[in-house]
Motif scaffolding. Structure first.
Motif, PDB file in Angstrom:
ATOM      1  N   GLU A 145     -40.293 -73.699  30.593  1.00 45.35           N
ATOM      2  CA  GLU A 145     -41.421 -72.823  30.274  1.00 45.35           C
ATOM      3  C   GLU A 145     -42.687 -73.262  31.006  1.00 45.35           C
ATOM      4  N   ASP A 149     -44.877 -71.257  33.765  1.00 44.37           N
ATOM      5  CA  ASP A 149     -46.335 -71.086  33.648  1.00 44.37           C
ATOM      6  C   ASP A 149     -47.043 -71.479  34.941  1.00 44.37           C
ATOM      7  N   THR A 152     -46.285 -69.102  37.921  1.00 43.52           N
ATOM      8  CA  THR A 152     -47.032 -67.855  37.793  1.00 43.52           C
ATOM      9  C   THR A 152     -48.494 -68.061  38.153  1.00 43.52           C
ATOM     10  N   TYR A 185     -37.982 -66.409  29.240  1.00 40.57           N
ATOM     11  CA  TYR A 185     -39.381 -66.810  29.466  1.00 40.57           C
ATOM     12  C   TYR A 185     -39.691 -66.804  30.965  1.00 40.57           C
ATOM     13  N   LYS A 189     -42.528 -64.350  32.876  1.00 40.22           N
ATOM     14  CA  LYS A 189     -43.616 -64.825  33.717  1.00 40.22           C
ATOM     15  C   LYS A 189     -43.459 -64.347  35.162  1.00 40.22           C
ATOM     16  N   SER A 192     -44.673 -60.893  35.504  1.00 45.13           N
ATOM     17  CA  SER A 192     -46.134 -60.884  35.438  1.00 45.13           C
ATOM     18  C   SER A 192     -46.735 -61.244  36.796  1.00 45.13           C
ATOM     19  N   TYR A 226     -49.931 -61.915  24.949  1.00 49.67           N
ATOM     20  CA  TYR A 226     -49.962 -61.136  26.179  1.00 49.67           C
ATOM     21  C   TYR A 226     -50.026 -59.628  25.933  1.00 49.67           C
TER      22      TYR A 226
END
Length: 633
Positions: A145, A149, A152, A185, A189, A192, A226
């Motif tokens: 995760e 993060d 991204t 997850y 991301k 996104s 989000y």
């Protein structure tokens, strides 16, 4: 309460199974907004997932150890768009507690939160430094995760800087990792990151598609922090797709959600006001547009959201153009460039400098028009925009091919399910049998031919080694003489810039080749151009023209040519693990090394090494002079 949770979870399970089975619904905005509303209706059941501040504060009072650190991190997430001071206070507490407990995951998450906050403030350079430090210790198998993060965030920063090729590559790599690991997850991301990238390059249809795919995983994972940003993005892209009424309908839904949930916070509100200003500007409601963009700028300046200020000023400038107030438009465009320079938002500078050049030309100010045209051209030819379009085309093409293959698999599975299953299985087995038979026949037929090819390749490699050793000094002398002659032929009073640059680059490149620069795993066009103190564009052209190759093939050629003598001479090195050999050449993975070697010699390195070892044992006479090899050590 437990019964309610069970019923809800079952409904969510069937809902998402239905989504997976019917892929064509993924672009339905109304479908996803209804799904958001359904999830919000259960906010009292999932207080922790909805970051209920009162619930989290109570939990924090009684939590201990790692659980307390995670609760503090949740409080950071709950406050990040509402109060930067409170958010950072909770994050600092989480960091201190995690370090005390030696809780590695807590420390990494707190560091990521700091990097993200720097991004929100527009400090891209410091944010990227922190991201690269975290990247050293996380991966898809260790802290997946956190890996998602930071990947991204990297893509976001590349996009805001205008480094679009890097942003796209980072997003697609993350998407591939998510698909391979089936980690929701990572997929959330990745979508996104890609939505943000396509928004910036103004491909709004693709941006909306990735946005909705990301929302699919947000709902599935109940990552409710989000929800507000995604609704804002959907409205913005709907407006960009020439549907202002549809966009206003989405924002009406946004306001309904604010009645059910805590307010979105100043950071998201600033974006909403800016986007609504743009929508009202397109519908000709200029007074409403001015009110919204004024509010957006007020929030941004009050909270020092440097990241959003340049684009908000650009919207205000566009609004003044709509109202025929050219002088105010010019002032706001210049302010947007100044704000963008503070955060290295090169895409804003490039776009707005071109607009200013045209406006100053229309207002008969040729000097200023020329200045901004030069600025635009300089950025257009710079590191951030002269990356070959082929790279993006290749990445997009690979992605399209993968999507087509996936769709084809889904259609095939649906088709098989509709027909008689047993008949389909029998057909597949027959096809497998036929394919296996053909493959076995082909293998037996060409085995002898491949054996001869391997022997010939080994012999050719030995010949190449002998010839390269004799000609290396001659080649070096010729290169030096050629460079000196070209430099001498150029009159000093009328310098030929192109040839000067080419000669300098070739000389430096030759020196670096002697130093085996290509063995560095981090070797790439950007790094090499910085080392040579030249523009990547010129370096790429010189390699294409003088080496008759693109950059990647050039590096692979140097590495394989460096490897062949070592394989022929050094028995211990030759019998090392292939992964070690690949790493010693600068390859980060074995597949890339195998592909490069096969492209160069026509066979895999493992086959080449096996045949080379066999040649030493069976064909000893083939290694006598002039092919005799030296044993090192």
């Amino acid at each position: 309460m437990n019964l309610t949770k069970t019923i809800f979870l079952l409904s969510i399970f069937f809902f998402f199974n239905h989504l997976c089975a019917i892929d064509r619904q993924i672009d339905s905005v109304d479908h996803y907004l209804n799904a958001v509303e359904n999830l919000v209706d259960y906010r009292d059941v999932f207080k922790e997932e909805f970051l209920d501040i009162e619930f989290l504060l109570q939990k924090n009072e009684h939590a201990q150890g790692k659980d307390k650190a995670l609760t503090l991190l949740s409080l950071y997430t709950a406050y990040i768009y509402k109060s930067a001071e409170l958010a950072n206070n909770y994050n600092d507490q989480a960091m201190a507690l995690s370090e005390k407990l030696a809780f590695r995951e807590g420390v990494l998450k707190a560091n990521y939160n700091r990097a993200y906050f720097l991004f929100v403030l527009g400090d891209f350079e410091e944010s990227m430094k922190m991201v690269l430090e975290i990247q050293k210790v996380v991966g898809t198998t260790t802290y997946p995760e956190i890996f998602a993060d930071i990947s991204t965030l990297k893509s976001y920063i590349y996009t805001e800087r205008g480094e679009y090729d890097r942003a796209l590559e980072t997003g697609l790599r993350l998407l591939d990792s998510g698909e391979k690991s089936k980690n929701d997850y990572l997929l959330m991301k990745a979508n996104s990151a890609l939505s943000h990238y396509y928004l910036r390059i103004e491909n709004y249809s693709k941006s909306l598609s990735y946005c909705l795919k990301g929302l699919h995983y947000i709902l599935k994972l109940k990552k409710t922090q989000y929800i507000y940003p995604k609704i804002d993005e959907i409205a913005r892209m709907t407006a960009k797709l020439n549907d202002p009424k549809g966009a206003l309908k989405v924002y009406a839904f946004f306001l309904e959600m604010e009645k059910k949930l805590p307010p979105a916070g100043s950071y998201i509100s600033a974006s909403v006001h800016s986007n609504m200003a743009h929508i009202y500007m397109t519908t000709g409601e200029h007074e409403k547009a001015l009110n919204h963009i004024s509010k957006a700028l007020e929030i941004n300046f009050e909270n020092n959201y440097r990241f959003r200020i340049p684009r908000a000023l650009t919207v205000q400038a566009e609004l003044y153009l709509k109202t025929k107030d050219t002088s105010e438009a010019i002032i706001n465009y210049e302010k947007s460039i100044e704000a963008a320079e503070n955060i290295d938002a090169f895409d804003v500078i490039k776009r707005n400098s071109l607009v200013l050049s045209e406006l100053y030309e229309k207002t008969e100010q040729p000097t200023k028009s020329k200045d901004y045209k030069i600025l635009y051209q300089a950025l257009n030819d710079s590191l951030f925009s002269n990356e070959k379009e082929q790279k993006i085309v290749i990445l997009e093409t690979k992605r399209k091919i993968k999507e087509v293959v996936q769709r084809k698999k889904i259609l095939e599975l649906e088709n098989i399910a509709q027909k008689a299953k047993f008949r389909g299985i029998i057909i597949i087995l027959i096809l497998l049998l036929i394919t296996s038979s053909i493959s076995l026949f082909s293998y037996l037929k060409v085995k002898k031919k491949n054996k001869l090819l391997l022997l010939r390749t080994v012999d050719l490699a030995a010949i190449q080694l002998r010839m390269s050793e004799k000609l290396s000094e001659i080649q070096f002398a010729e290169t030096q003489w050629s460079v000196e002659r070209k430099s001498a032929d150029i009159p000093k009073t009328q310098p030929r810039i192109d040839k000067d640059i080419k000669n300098i680059i070739l000389t430096k490149l030759a020196n670096l080749e002697k130093e085996n620069f290509f063995l560095d795993p981090q070797c790439n066009l950007h790094q090499l151009s910085e080392q040579l103190k030249t523009n990547p564009k010129y370096l790429s052209q010189v390699i294409n023209q003088e080496k008759k190759s693109n950059f990647n093939n050039y590096i692979n050629e140097l590495r394989i040519n460096f490897l062949l003598p070592k394989l022929l001479k050094d028995i211990e090195f030759r019998n090392s693990k292939l992964s070690y050999i690949a790493f010693s050449l600068g390859y980060n993975n074995l597949n890339t090394f195998n592909a490069a070697f096969k492209k160069r010699l026509g066979i895999l390195p493992s086959n080449f090494i096996n045949e080379l070892n066999n040649s030493f044992e069976i064909k000893n006479k083939s290694l006598k002079p002039p092919y005799k090899l030296k044993r090192i050590g």
